[in-house]
Scaffold this active site. Structure first.
Site, mmCIF file in Angstrom:
data_model
loop_
_atom_site.group_PDB
_atom_site.id
_atom_site.type_symbol
_atom_site.label_atom_id
_atom_site.label_comp_id
_atom_site.label_asym_id
_atom_site.label_seq_id
_atom_site.Cartn_x
_atom_site.Cartn_y
_atom_site.Cartn_z
ATOM 1 N N SER A 125 0.814 -1.161 0.065
ATOM 2 C CA SER A 125 0.017 -0.049 -0.058
ATOM 3 C C SER A 125 0.835 1.251 0.011
ATOM 4 O O SER A 125 1.844 0.990 0.700
ATOM 5 C CB SER A 125 -0.915 0.173 1.388
ATOM 6 O OG SER A 125 -1.787 1.463 1.343
ATOM 7 N N TYR A 184 -2.959 0.225 9.782
ATOM 8 C CA TYR A 184 -2.833 -0.570 8.528
ATOM 9 C C TYR A 184 -1.664 -0.322 7.805
ATOM 10 O O TYR A 184 -1.048 -1.302 7.379
ATOM 11 C CB TYR A 184 -4.069 0.193 7.813
ATOM 12 C CG TYR A 184 -4.055 -0.265 6.423
ATOM 13 C CD1 TYR A 184 -4.073 -1.551 5.927
ATOM 14 C CD2 TYR A 184 -3.719 0.804 5.523
ATOM 15 C CE1 TYR A 184 -4.250 -2.211 4.499
ATOM 16 C CE2 TYR A 184 -3.703 0.350 3.914
ATOM 17 C CZ TYR A 184 -3.827 -0.863 3.553
ATOM 18 O OH TYR A 184 -3.577 -1.055 2.221
ATOM 19 N N VAL A 228 -6.750 4.379 -5.348
ATOM 20 C CA VAL A 228 -7.606 3.917 -6.434
ATOM 21 C C VAL A 228 -9.076 3.926 -6.491
ATOM 22 O O VAL A 228 -9.760 4.299 -5.419
ATOM 23 C CB VAL A 228 -7.200 2.235 -6.208
ATOM 24 C CG1 VAL A 228 -8.029 1.489 -7.547
ATOM 25 C CG2 VAL A 228 -5.711 1.880 -6.240
ATOM 26 N N LYS A 254 -17.388 -0.321 0.206
ATOM 27 C CA LYS A 254 -16.334 0.279 1.244
ATOM 28 C C LYS A 254 -16.680 1.365 2.263
ATOM 29 O O LYS A 254 -15.924 1.818 3.032
ATOM 30 C CB LYS A 254 -15.099 0.524 0.241
ATOM 31 C CG LYS A 254 -14.642 -0.574 -0.414
ATOM 32 C CD LYS A 254 -13.378 0.021 -1.130
ATOM 33 C CE LYS A 254 -12.400 0.510 -0.597
ATOM 34 N NZ LYS A 254 -11.283 -0.543 0.220
ATOM 35 N N GLN A 306 -11.138 22.093 3.878
ATOM 36 C CA GLN A 306 -10.233 23.250 3.852
ATOM 37 C C GLN A 306 -8.759 22.968 3.909
ATOM 38 O O GLN A 306 -8.441 21.866 4.400
ATOM 39 C CB GLN A 306 -10.545 24.281 4.648
ATOM 40 C CG GLN A 306 -11.689 25.084 4.875
ATOM 41 C CD GLN A 306 -12.103 25.825 6.012
ATOM 42 O OE1 GLN A 306 -11.393 25.643 7.042
ATOM 43 N NE2 GLN A 306 -13.278 26.489 6.052
ATOM 44 N N SER A 307 -7.862 23.570 3.263
ATOM 45 C CA SER A 307 -6.331 23.343 3.641
ATOM 46 C C SER A 307 -6.039 24.196 4.874
ATOM 47 O O SER A 307 -6.458 25.463 5.125
ATOM 48 C CB SER A 307 -5.502 23.903 2.425
ATOM 49 O OG SER A 307 -4.459 23.788 2.728
ATOM 50 N N ARG A 347 -3.430 14.293 -4.696
ATOM 51 C CA ARG A 347 -3.256 12.893 -4.607
ATOM 52 C C ARG A 347 -2.794 12.149 -6.111
ATOM 53 O O ARG A 347 -3.441 12.848 -7.106
ATOM 54 C CB ARG A 347 -4.417 12.171 -4.029
ATOM 55 C CG ARG A 347 -5.107 12.425 -2.713
ATOM 56 C CD ARG A 347 -4.248 11.878 -1.667
ATOM 57 N NE ARG A 347 -4.692 12.155 -0.305
ATOM 58 C CZ ARG A 347 -4.612 12.970 0.317
ATOM 59 N NH1 ARG A 347 -3.933 13.890 -0.101
ATOM 60 N NH2 ARG A 347 -5.258 13.253 1.657
#
Length: 323
Positions: A114, A141, A170, A178, A202-203, A215
């Site tokens: 991952s 994870y 993905v 999910k 927001q950033s 991303r």
């Protein structure tokens, strides 16, 4: 026979569909089949046999001579899972058993790692095996996946061919079960469908404007194409750990605008604060370095975000036959 674990899941079921396209129909589907919503992903697929996850190694002992390849995609994939015992069993120990079984029976292996192993990307996103022991995943994870990668690289005995795949963000059909772990495209489609609007985080980083967090979004059809390439190629010298992305980071704003366009709706985008409990672990940028996959001969172009979102929205999310 080709084995696919996590067969009823998102990427696993899409992998079976892709194998069927190339007339591989003797598929051994391995999973926990007690979830009806996930099992819908397997409707219409050509499968020879379903094997329960906990009975698989017993099955393999009896049938290994007929197994040509194993795609081990099954795992507990929730980044919100904090039960380390479950993660150790399903993600680390189970994969060690798979690794040893494929050595014993001389079966090539592709397994799911991952991009969560990269953490905040302090060491970048290059799939160099040298940096793997120094990576700092942000959640249990990611830690479970990185622990296996470290273990695999230390082993003197390895499968005849093996590849660990670091999947980036993905998206695509068959992720409907999910919940909150589904892609932003899926959530955008649902939110826009209900409200004709989309709210993004927001950033809280001065280097990024609202909506311009980035991303590496990769369409699941590209993901399964790369796995097919590895199955067909499977040269021992090319064994190793690979990124699976596009090599091009895109903004959440790009993704959302593409979703509005594919749905034929007018853009209405607003911003809400990022929840404080995830703010310090929030990734503002991920981008797979894809040089390594290209270097072993994978030549297909990657689906652009606009093309992928359009295909997903028009041919799956908006279709009666979504699977």
């Amino acid at each position: 026979m080709i084995v696919v674990t996590g067969a009823a899941g998102f990427i696993g079921s899409c992998m079976i569909a892709r194998l069927n396209e190339d007339n591989f129909n003797h598929i051994i589907a391995v999973d926990d089949f007690s979830f009806p919503e996930k099992n819908k992903n397997l409707e219409g697929k050509k499968i020879l046999e379903r094997v329960e996850r906990e009975k698989f190694f017993e099955w393999l002992d009896k049938n290994h001579l007929e197994v040509e390849f194993i795609f081990h995609l099954g795992a507990r994939t929730s980044t919100a899972e904090f039960n380390r015992e479950i993660l150790a069993h399903l993600n680390t120990e189970y994969t060690k058993k798979m690794w040893n079984a494929t050595i014993k029976y001389a079966i090539p292996l592709v397994y799911a790692s991952s991009a969560a192993t990269y953490g905040l990307g302090e060491l970048g996103y290059e799939d160099s095996e040298v940096i793997i022991p120094d990576l700092k995943p942000l959640n249990p994870y990611g830690e479970s996946k990185n622990e296996f990668d470290i273990w695999a690289l230390k082993q003197e005995r390895k499968p005849m061919f093996w590849a660990g795949l670091k999947f980036f963000n993905v998206y695509g059909p068959n992720e409907y079960h999910k919940g909150r772990m589904a892609s932003v495209v899926f959530h955008a489609f649902n939110q826009i469908g209900k409200t004709d609007a989309m709210k993004l985080f927001q950033s809280h980083n001065p280097d990024y404007k609202d909506g311009e967090q980035q991303r590496d979004f990769v369409y699941v059809k590209d993901v399964v194409d790369m796995m097919m390439f590895l199955m067909y190629d499977r040269k021992a010298k090319n064994s190793g750990i690979y990124n699976v992305g596009t090599g091009e980071a895109r903004t959440f704003l790009d993704l959302t605008k593409s979703t509005f366009k594919a749905m034929g709706k007018k853009e209405d985008i607003s911003y809400i604060p990022t929840p404080e409990d995830i703010r310090d672990k929030y990734q503002y940028f991920t981008e797979a370095t894809m040089t390594k996959m290209r270097s072993i001969g994978y030549k297909k172009p990657f689906t652009s975000l606009e093309e992928g979102v359009e295909d997903y929205v028009k041919n799956y999310l908006s279709s009666e036959s979504r699977y």
